[in-house]
Scaffold this motif. Sequence first.
Motif, short mmCIF file in Angstrom:
data_model
loop_
_atom_site.label_atom_id
_atom_site.label_comp_id
_atom_site.label_asym_id
_atom_site.label_seq_id
_atom_site.Cartn_x
_atom_site.Cartn_y
_atom_site.Cartn_z
N ALA A 48 0.84 -1.20 0.00
CA ALA A 48 0.00 0.00 0.00
C ALA A 48 0.88 1.25 0.00
CB ALA A 48 -0.91 -0.01 1.23
N ASP A 49 0.39 2.32 -0.58
CA ASP A 49 1.16 3.56 -0.66
C ASP A 49 1.37 4.20 0.71
OD1 ASP A 49 1.38 3.36 -3.41
OD2 ASP A 49 -0.48 4.46 -3.77
N THR A 50 0.60 3.76 1.70
CA THR A 50 0.72 4.34 3.04
C THR A 50 1.76 3.62 3.90
OG1 THR A 50 -1.11 2.94 3.77
CG2 THR A 50 -1.65 5.18 3.04
N GLN A 51 2.26 2.46 3.45
CA GLN A 51 3.23 1.72 4.26
C GLN A 51 4.56 2.46 4.32
OE1 GLN A 51 1.93 -2.57 2.61
NE2 GLN A 51 3.60 -2.69 4.11
N ASP A 52 5.18 2.39 5.49
CA ASP A 52 6.49 3.00 5.70
C ASP A 52 7.56 2.03 5.20
OD1 ASP A 52 8.94 3.94 6.72
OD2 ASP A 52 7.96 4.88 8.43
N LEU A 53 8.12 2.31 4.03
CA LEU A 53 9.07 1.39 3.40
C LEU A 53 10.29 1.13 4.28
CD1 LEU A 53 8.90 2.77 -0.22
CD2 LEU A 53 8.37 0.42 0.44
N ALA A 56 12.82 10.13 -7.83
CA ALA A 56 11.52 9.50 -7.57
C ALA A 56 11.62 8.48 -6.44
CB ALA A 56 11.01 8.82 -8.84
N ALA A 57 12.77 7.79 -6.35
CA ALA A 57 12.96 6.79 -5.31
C ALA A 57 13.00 7.43 -3.93
CB ALA A 57 14.24 6.00 -5.57
N VAL A 58 13.74 8.52 -3.80
CA VAL A 58 13.81 9.23 -2.51
C VAL A 58 12.44 9.77 -2.12
CG1 VAL A 58 14.77 11.26 -1.35
CG2 VAL A 58 16.25 9.80 -2.74
N ASP A 59 11.70 10.28 -3.11
CA ASP A 59 10.34 10.77 -2.85
C ASP A 59 9.44 9.64 -2.39
OD1 ASP A 59 8.38 12.87 -2.85
OD2 ASP A 59 7.55 11.99 -4.67
N GLU A 60 9.62 8.47 -2.98
CA GLU A 60 8.79 7.32 -2.61
C GLU A 60 9.05 6.90 -1.17
OE1 GLU A 60 5.85 4.48 -3.51
OE2 GLU A 60 6.60 6.10 -4.78
N LEU A 61 10.29 7.00 -0.72
CA LEU A 61 10.63 6.60 0.65
C LEU A 61 9.90 7.45 1.69
CD1 LEU A 61 14.47 5.90 0.44
CD2 LEU A 61 12.62 4.24 0.62
N SER A 62 9.59 8.68 1.35
CA SER A 62 8.86 9.56 2.28
C SER A 62 7.36 9.53 2.04
CB SER A 62 9.36 11.00 2.14
OG SER A 62 9.01 11.54 0.87
N ASN A 63 6.93 8.57 1.21
CA ASN A 63 5.51 8.51 0.83
C ASN A 63 5.05 9.88 0.29
OD1 ASN A 63 5.55 5.89 1.65
ND2 ASN A 63 4.18 6.14 3.40
N HIS A 64 5.92 10.44 -0.56
CA HIS A 64 5.65 11.73 -1.21
C HIS A 64 5.44 12.85 -0.20
CE1 HIS A 64 5.36 9.37 -4.87
NE2 HIS A 64 4.46 8.60 -4.29
N TRP A 113 16.72 10.09 6.56
CA TRP A 113 17.85 9.19 6.29
C TRP A 113 17.97 8.84 4.81
CZ3 TRP A 113 15.51 5.11 4.02
CH2 TRP A 113 14.16 4.90 4.35
N ALA A 114 16.99 9.25 4.00
CA ALA A 114 16.97 8.86 2.58
C ALA A 114 18.23 9.26 1.82
CB ALA A 114 15.72 9.42 1.91
N PRO A 115 18.79 10.46 2.02
CA PRO A 115 20.03 10.79 1.29
C PRO A 115 21.19 9.87 1.64
CG PRO A 115 18.97 12.78 2.12
CD PRO A 115 18.23 11.62 2.72
N ILE A 116 21.24 9.41 2.91
CA ILE A 116 22.29 8.47 3.30
C ILE A 116 22.10 7.16 2.56
CG2 ILE A 116 23.33 7.22 5.23
CD1 ILE A 116 22.40 9.48 7.05
N TRP A 117 20.83 6.69 2.52
CA TRP A 117 20.52 5.46 1.78
C TRP A 117 20.91 5.60 0.32
CZ3 TRP A 117 16.78 5.46 -2.18
CH2 TRP A 117 16.57 4.20 -2.77
N LEU A 118 20.61 6.75 -0.27
CA LEU A 118 20.92 6.96 -1.68
C LEU A 118 22.42 6.91 -1.92
CD1 LEU A 118 19.83 7.62 -4.49
CD2 LEU A 118 20.05 10.05 -3.93
N PHE A 119 23.21 7.46 -0.98
CA PHE A 119 24.66 7.41 -1.11
C PHE A 119 25.15 5.97 -1.12
CE2 PHE A 119 28.81 7.02 0.99
CZ PHE A 119 29.60 7.77 0.13
N PHE A 120 24.60 5.15 -0.23
CA PHE A 120 25.02 3.74 -0.16
C PHE A 120 24.59 2.98 -1.41
CE2 PHE A 120 25.79 4.47 4.34
CZ PHE A 120 26.87 3.63 4.58
N ILE A 121 23.39 3.25 -1.91
CA ILE A 121 22.91 2.49 -3.06
C ILE A 121 23.63 2.92 -4.34
CG2 ILE A 121 21.00 3.87 -3.99
CD1 ILE A 121 20.89 0.13 -3.13
N ARG A 122 24.13 4.15 -4.37
CA ARG A 122 24.84 4.65 -5.56
C ARG A 122 26.30 4.22 -5.58
NH1 ARG A 122 23.64 10.92 -6.80
NH2 ARG A 122 24.17 10.25 -8.91
N TYR A 123 26.93 4.20 -4.44
CA TYR A 123 28.38 3.99 -4.41
C TYR A 123 28.81 2.73 -3.65
CZ TYR A 123 28.27 8.90 -5.86
OH TYR A 123 28.02 10.07 -6.52
#
Length: 448
Positions: free
Chosen positions: A242-247, A406-414, A421-431
Amino acid sequence: MSAPTRGGWASRFGFIMAAAGSAIGLGNIWKFPYMTASHGGGAFLVVYLVCVFVFGISLLLAELVLGRMAKRNPIGAFRKLAGGAWPAVGALGVVTALVILSFYVVVSGWAMAYFVYAVEGTLTTASSGELNALFGHLVSSPIVPLIYAALFVLLTAVVVIGGVAGGIERMAKLFMPLLFIILILLMVRSLTLPGAGRGLVFFLHPDWSAIDGHLISAALGQAFFTLSLGVGGMITYGSYMADTQDLGRDALSVVALNTMVSLLAGLMVIPAMISAGITPDAGGPGTTFKVLPTVFAAMPAGNLFGIGFFFLLILAALTSSVSLLEPVVSFFVDEYRMKRANATVIGASFCFALAIPVSLSFGIWHHIQLFGLTIFKLMDFLTSNLALPIGSLMTALCVGWVVRRAAVDELSNHGRIAAGWAPIWLFFIRYIAPIGIVWILVQGLFGL
């Protein structure tokens, strides 16, 4: 003609149980205890925990994000979100899931056979030599293993035909708590055996001198692949969220449950083996069926332990096999607007057809080899050392570089929940994650 309803999870608890069940399998019950014991005990545990909560959770989130954003199967998700040649990554995942399932059902069939042996009392009355012969006779038979494999495929198909909420989620809500109960009971029994304390020390005591490149690679590999990453299963499960779930919260819950099962399995298997005077050696499914029955035979009421253990294996295998078949079924439902029942029959039939040469490679087709590997070992090598790392690598690159905003936006449920913490996650997933995966890929191919 309109597309059939894809379905969705009826509850957050149901999703967590299903996703945890996808990750929890034979690798948790046997491989993790062996790897920990043979790679420095507590030292391996520390490195593994770091890897699973840094690398593993990053990749799990990446797959869940792709699935929920696209609301499609792995191929459809990459096509919708990235386009170009990216759907090939999803196709690799779907094919890999089918290939892994084909040999997974063979090993799961062995577990069913040994459950029957345990109920009959065969495992606790046979000598060590007889137990080795029993396993050899089972796997080399051209018919018996395929009967059990077919039965296991049928059980998997029945669950998947039931749908997301009515089949997969209902099974997970029942089987996963039962799996935990059995695992805890077996662990308690193991820890009360004479000499179990030595096994506890053997499992948990850190040998810091053992930390080297091979240990780190082993821990990375276990962290990545114990979470069912790279086969499209988590993308598919994410597409039903569901779009309301906290990923972030839900992914953390899945990782925590998966890690807990691994630790409980270690506390169950290693003390029992040490108590029986058996030092863990080469791991793998064959060792599980040849060595552990010897352990059961040496302990009081060991037959009950054996019955519980192999029933536990069946439960863990079934929750994993369902998640391997579901991406295939979801592909046919999404792309060809096929009814779920028909898609399941097709996927299960393909799986069993592939399982036939896998099973026969332990017996009458053992002489058929390519690059010195039997059919089973070749399929295992291609999936574990090539397909899974490549699929995980390309998923990380796609999420980290192509759909990152779009992925970072999705993590916050828009913007509806906090996800600082999303930018930290993005750093790990990118590098960081790609570097770790490339290391595993090189190690798997060249053993460097």
